[in-house]
Write a protein that holds these residues in place. Structure first.
Motif, PDB file in Angstrom:
ATOM      1  N   HIS A  43       0.544  -1.511   0.470  1.00 47.48           N
ATOM      2  CA  HIS A  43       0.215   0.085  -0.299  1.00 47.48           C
ATOM      3  C   HIS A  43       0.920   1.255   0.106  1.00 47.48           C
ATOM      4  O   HIS A  43       1.954   1.283   0.622  1.00 47.48           O
ATOM      5  N   PHE A  44       0.469   2.484  -1.081  1.00 47.41           N
ATOM      6  CA  PHE A  44       1.192   3.430  -1.045  1.00 47.41           C
ATOM      7  C   PHE A  44       0.640   4.667  -0.304  1.00 47.41           C
ATOM      8  O   PHE A  44      -0.967   4.802  -0.218  1.00 47.41           O
ATOM      9  N   PRO A  45       1.009   4.842   0.802  1.00 47.18           N
ATOM     10  CA  PRO A  45       2.021   5.199   1.308  1.00 47.18           C
ATOM     11  C   PRO A  45       2.213   4.105   2.623  1.00 47.18           C
ATOM     12  O   PRO A  45       3.497   4.255   3.573  1.00 47.18           O
ATOM     13  N   THR A  46       1.478   3.424   3.036  1.00 49.95           N
ATOM     14  CA  THR A  46       1.856   2.894   4.244  1.00 49.95           C
ATOM     15  C   THR A  46       2.937   1.574   4.538  1.00 49.95           C
ATOM     16  O   THR A  46       2.678   1.158   5.507  1.00 49.95           O
ATOM     17  N   ASN A  47       2.536   1.027   3.699  1.00 56.37           N
ATOM     18  CA  ASN A  47       3.601   0.020   3.364  1.00 56.37           C
ATOM     19  C   ASN A  47       2.407  -1.855   3.626  1.00 56.37           C
ATOM     20  O   ASN A  47       2.956  -2.418   3.552  1.00 56.37           O
ATOM     21  N   ALA A  48       1.312  -1.032   3.925  1.00 55.06           N
ATOM     22  CA  ALA A  48      -0.140  -1.957   4.363  1.00 55.06           C
ATOM     23  C   ALA A  48      -0.228  -3.190   3.162  1.00 55.06           C
ATOM     24  O   ALA A  48       0.705  -3.656   2.505  1.00 55.06           O
ATOM     25  N   THR A  49      -0.227  -4.746   3.380  1.00 53.93           N
ATOM     26  CA  THR A  49      -0.050  -5.462   2.495  1.00 53.93           C
ATOM     27  C   THR A  49      -1.291  -6.665   3.035  1.00 53.93           C
ATOM     28  O   THR A  49      -1.881  -6.383   3.448  1.00 53.93           O
ATOM     29  N   MET A  50      -2.439  -5.952   2.000  1.00 49.99           N
ATOM     30  CA  MET A  50      -3.708  -6.502   2.089  1.00 49.99           C
ATOM     31  C   MET A  50      -3.347  -8.341   2.128  1.00 49.99           C
ATOM     32  O   MET A  50      -2.962  -8.826   0.824  1.00 49.99           O
ATOM     33  N   PRO A  51      -4.162  -8.910   2.975  1.00 45.06           N
ATOM     34  CA  PRO A  51      -4.172 -10.835   2.861  1.00 45.06           C
ATOM     35  C   PRO A  51      -4.846 -11.213   2.168  1.00 45.06           C
ATOM     36  O   PRO A  51      -5.840 -10.393   1.416  1.00 45.06           O
ATOM     37  N   ALA A  52      -4.416 -12.427   2.303  1.00 41.79           N
ATOM     38  CA  ALA A  52      -5.830 -12.993   0.747  1.00 41.79           C
ATOM     39  C   ALA A  52      -6.722 -13.215   1.006  1.00 41.79           C
ATOM     40  O   ALA A  52      -7.671 -13.090   0.396  1.00 41.79           O
ATOM     41  N   ILE A  53      -7.303 -13.515   2.650  1.00 36.76           N
ATOM     42  CA  ILE A  53      -8.884 -13.721   2.471  1.00 36.76           C
ATOM     43  C   ILE A  53      -9.265 -12.223   2.504  1.00 36.76           C
ATOM     44  O   ILE A  53     -10.707 -12.043   1.270  1.00 36.76           O
ATOM     45  N   ARG A  54      -8.561 -11.703   2.018  1.00 38.37           N
ATOM     46  CA  ARG A  54      -9.192  -9.790   1.835  1.00 38.37           C
ATOM     47  C   ARG A  54      -9.168  -9.614   0.667  1.00 38.37           C
ATOM     48  O   ARG A  54     -10.089  -8.898   0.327  1.00 38.37           O
ATOM     49  N   ARG A  55      -8.267  -9.739   0.168  1.00 35.90           N
ATOM     50  CA  ARG A  55      -7.947 -10.087  -1.632  1.00 35.90           C
ATOM     51  C   ARG A  55      -9.495 -10.882  -1.700  1.00 35.90           C
ATOM     52  O   ARG A  55      -9.909 -10.490  -3.370  1.00 35.90           O
ATOM     53  N   ALA A  56      -9.472 -11.706  -1.612  1.00 34.21           N
ATOM     54  CA  ALA A  56     -10.615 -12.936  -2.053  1.00 34.21           C
ATOM     55  C   ALA A  56     -12.443 -12.325  -1.815  1.00 34.21           C
ATOM     56  O   ALA A  56     -12.300 -12.116  -2.791  1.00 34.21           O
ATOM     57  N   ALA A  57     -12.226 -11.538  -0.971  1.00 33.13           N
ATOM     58  CA  ALA A  57     -13.386 -10.838  -0.404  1.00 33.13           C
ATOM     59  C   ALA A  57     -13.565  -9.462  -1.460  1.00 33.13           C
ATOM     60  O   ALA A  57     -14.841  -9.323  -2.206  1.00 33.13           O
ATOM     61  N   LEU A  58     -12.636  -8.692  -1.811  1.00 37.45           N
ATOM     62  CA  LEU A  58     -12.699  -7.605  -2.330  1.00 37.45           C
ATOM     63  C   LEU A  58     -12.538  -8.185  -3.941  1.00 37.45           C
ATOM     64  O   LEU A  58     -13.833  -7.157  -4.667  1.00 37.45           O
ATOM     65  N   LEU A  59     -12.249  -9.430  -4.373  1.00 35.22           N
ATOM     66  CA  LEU A  59     -12.604 -10.154  -5.699  1.00 35.22           C
ATOM     67  C   LEU A  59     -14.334 -10.276  -6.192  1.00 35.22           C
ATOM     68  O   LEU A  59     -14.998 -10.094  -6.983  1.00 35.22           O
ATOM     69  N   ASP A  60     -14.467 -10.933  -5.110  1.00 28.81           N
ATOM     70  CA  ASP A  60     -15.947 -11.573  -5.264  1.00 28.81           C
ATOM     71  C   ASP A  60     -16.970 -10.031  -4.676  1.00 28.81           C
ATOM     72  O   ASP A  60     -17.477 -10.290  -5.204  1.00 28.81           O
ATOM     73  N   LEU A  61     -16.901  -9.354  -3.975  1.00 36.55           N
ATOM     74  CA  LEU A  61     -17.551  -7.840  -4.331  1.00 36.55           C
ATOM     75  C   LEU A  61     -17.346  -7.639  -5.534  1.00 36.55           C
ATOM     76  O   LEU A  61     -18.678  -6.705  -5.664  1.00 36.55           O
ATOM     77  N   ALA A  62     -16.600  -7.225  -6.229  1.00 37.20           N
ATOM     78  CA  ALA A  62     -16.117  -6.943  -7.498  1.00 37.20           C
ATOM     79  C   ALA A  62     -17.393  -7.327  -8.425  1.00 37.20           C
ATOM     80  O   ALA A  62     -18.420  -7.139  -9.499  1.00 37.20           O
ATOM     81  N   ARG A  63     -16.789  -9.034  -8.587  1.00 30.53           N
ATOM     82  CA  ARG A  63     -17.695  -9.857  -8.976  1.00 30.53           C
ATOM     83  C   ARG A  63     -19.638  -9.268  -8.822  1.00 30.53           C
ATOM     84  O   ARG A  63     -20.260  -8.997 -10.150  1.00 30.53           O
ATOM     85  N   ARG A  64     -20.161  -9.618  -7.840  1.00 25.86           N
ATOM     86  CA  ARG A  64     -21.170  -8.796  -6.954  1.00 25.86           C
ATOM     87  C   ARG A  64     -22.159  -7.890  -7.504  1.00 25.86           C
ATOM     88  O   ARG A  64     -23.510  -8.058  -7.722  1.00 25.86           O
ATOM     89  N   ARG A  65     -20.965  -6.221  -7.213  1.00 27.94           N
ATOM     90  CA  ARG A  65     -21.726  -5.425  -7.695  1.00 27.94           C
ATOM     91  C   ARG A  65     -20.769  -4.623  -8.807  1.00 27.94           C
ATOM     92  O   ARG A  65     -21.256  -3.570  -9.210  1.00 27.94           O
ATOM     93  N   ASP A  66     -19.968  -5.575  -9.374  1.00 26.99           N
ATOM     94  CA  ASP A  66     -20.044  -5.215 -11.360  1.00 26.99           C
ATOM     95  C   ASP A  66     -19.162  -3.580 -11.303  1.00 26.99           C
ATOM     96  O   ASP A  66     -19.401  -3.447 -11.545  1.00 26.99           O
ATOM     97  N   PHE A  67     -18.009  -3.869 -10.555  1.00 26.21           N
ATOM     98  CA  PHE A  67     -17.037  -3.357 -10.616  1.00 26.21           C
ATOM     99  C   PHE A  67     -16.040  -3.313 -11.293  1.00 26.21           C
ATOM    100  O   PHE A  67     -15.770  -4.407 -11.196  1.00 26.21           O
TER     101      PHE A  67
END
Length: 485
Positions: A269-293
């Motif tokens: 993450h820019f600029p805090t350097n945080a890394t998105m964990p795998a479970i959150r990445r999966a949730a983000l992709l699922d949300l993108a599919r359901r909300r069509d973004f």
């Protein structure tokens, strides 16, 4: 440096002789800085032919200038600007803006300067303690092998790549290497028609936004986040929804409904350097599919994971083609390279390629082929290993100095990177702090520029170790601590 005769012009309204006018043209060129000591003047024959005067007129003018120590004659080599010529004035006022009568405010269709990038310190290398982000350390770069690769790209074998206009295409050698060696490191598989080379990540992001977004649409960005996202969206008339990040990056549940695209830096993450964990990445992709973004993933600095192996890119988990992946060689090699790439679905890349053709055809073929050789011959991997070794040591030195002086780290990243995200005590304005430190030879980056919502926190700042020698880190941190008090 040879001076071209074409840089001299006679003034039809000049009151004086041709010989005098030639002398004044030379003197004016020296005063203006266009002619410098050691520059070789045009031959009397060449200048006479260009000006349409007799050669003897030029010769007499040169002779007078030699007598006045403005020029010097060097045998058969010709005439040169003398070291004793009038020096350039210490300060020159810029020529006045011409009053053309044009109302530029009315003529300019879209204002881009209102959404510019934060100001940068151009002479950062002149400061002894430059804790600034995004600049390269020339002592780590493999100059010798880069030069060899550039010469290979200039050779007869690669002449077609150097000289031909590829129209909309990219260098197949570079594309092939990215597909076979770079993207697999991020867990991504792609075809040639799913990749487009760009003039760096910023250009890639702009192209993606221009293809995908229209004025009036909405997009979500990280808060704080990369100011380049905000600049691009403002220029495209897109409504911006900042989403506050936490220790795992952007929380999917905080993304508002109605957005058509989100911009994220999940791996680093820019600029805090945080890394998105795998479970959150999966949730983000699922949300993108359901909300069509759609998701635009800026995968900068993945090569600098020297503490732990980098997680696979968000694009590698994408099964619906909703992720546009942005990569760049500017961070890993040097910022001035300005070479990056887009990876996405073929229909998107087709439109992005057509847009790029309208702007710049393609990145310079010589640069593409030089990089292709640098990658293929293993120099890139060797450079990354050398940089990571140096950055690991600098990070350790900075971590120890920060702890010793009691400074507060707000985010440092678990995988590596090149910077620390810092928090000063409440009441400290880091923009004012940066101004004071600059007088002490120290450069830091105030953090408020990375926020969209106002008023932004004023006590955050970033310290990078990519361009500061390890031996200077401890003293630089000590000076920051003293300035904070």
């Amino acid at each position: 440096m040879p001076v071209a005769a074409e840089g001299f012009f006679l003034d039809p309204g000049y009151r004086g002789t041709l010989q005098q006018q030639i002398q004044e043209m030379v003197l004016e060129g020296i005063r203006a800085g266009r002619l410098r000591a050691g520059d070789r003047m045009p031959s009397s024959r060449a200048l006479a032919r260009h000006l349409g005067v007799s050669r003897i007129t030029v010769t007499l003018a040169y002779t007078e200038l030699v007598a006045n120590d403005v020029l010097e004659a060097r045998g058969r080599s010709g005439y040169f600007v003398s070291a004793a010529a009038p020096a350039l004035p210490p300060a020159r006022s810029a020529p006045p803006e011409l009053d053309t009568g044009i109302d530029w405010a009315a003529r300019i269709g879209t204002r881009h300067s209102d959404h510019g990038m934060p100001p940068r310190i151009q002479d950062w290398h002149a400061y002894p303690y430059p804790f600034i982000y995004g600049q390269a350390d020339p002592t780590l770069f493999d100059h010798q092998n880069w030069r060899k690769c550039a010469l290979m790209a200039l050779g007869r074998r690669d002449f077609d790549v150097l000289s031909h206009d590829f129209y909309e295409r990219d260098d197949p050698m570079l594309v092939d290497y990215i597909l076979r060696a770079i993207l697999p490191r991020r867990g991504i598989t792609a075809r040639p028609d799913q990749i487009l080379l760009t003039m760096g990540a910023q250009n890639a992001l702009w192209i993606a936004a221009h293809v995908l977004l229209r004025p009036g649409q909405s997009a979500a960005i990280e808060e704080p986040g990369f100011h380049g996202f905000r600049t691009i969206l403002n220029q495209h008339g897109v409504a911006i929804h900042p989403v506050a990040v936490d220790e795992g990056g952007m929380p999917p549940e905080a993304i508002p409904r109605g957005v058509s695209t989100i911009f994220v830096t999940p791996s680093h993450h820019f600029p805090t350097n945080a890394t998105m964990p795998a479970i959150r990445r999966a949730a983000l992709l699922d949300l993108a599919r359901r909300r069509d973004f759609l998701i635009i993933e800026d995968d900068y600095e993945f090569e600098t994971s020297f503490l732990r192996p980098a997680q696979p890119a968000l694009k590698s988990l994408d099964r619906t083609g909703r992720v546009i992946h942005v990569g760049s060689f500017s961070k890993s090699l040097f910022p001035g390279l300005r070479l990056g790439y887009l990876v996405g679905a073929a229909p998107f890349i087709r439109e992005a390629r057509a847009l790029r053709v309208a702007m710049l055809r393609h990145p310079p073929g010589h640069i593409q082929r030089t990089l292709a050789h640098f990658l293929a011959l293993g120099h890139y991997d060797a450079l990354i290993n050398r940089m990571n070794t140096a950055w690991r040591r600098r990070r350790q030195a900075m971590s120890e100095a920060i702890a010793q002086h009691g400074l507060n780290v707000a985010g440092s990243g678990d995988f590596g990177g090149s910077s620390f995200w810092m928090r000063a005590p409440d009441g400290v304005d880091t923009e004012e702090l940066a101004a004071r430190l600059r007088q002490d030879g120290v450069l830091i980056e105030p953090g408020h520029v990375h926020f969209t919502r106002q008023p932004a926190p004023r006590n955050l700042y970033r310290l990078a170790y990519s361009s500061i020698p390890q031996a200077r880190i401890a003293e630089g941190i000590a000076r920051i601590a003293r300035a904070i008090g």
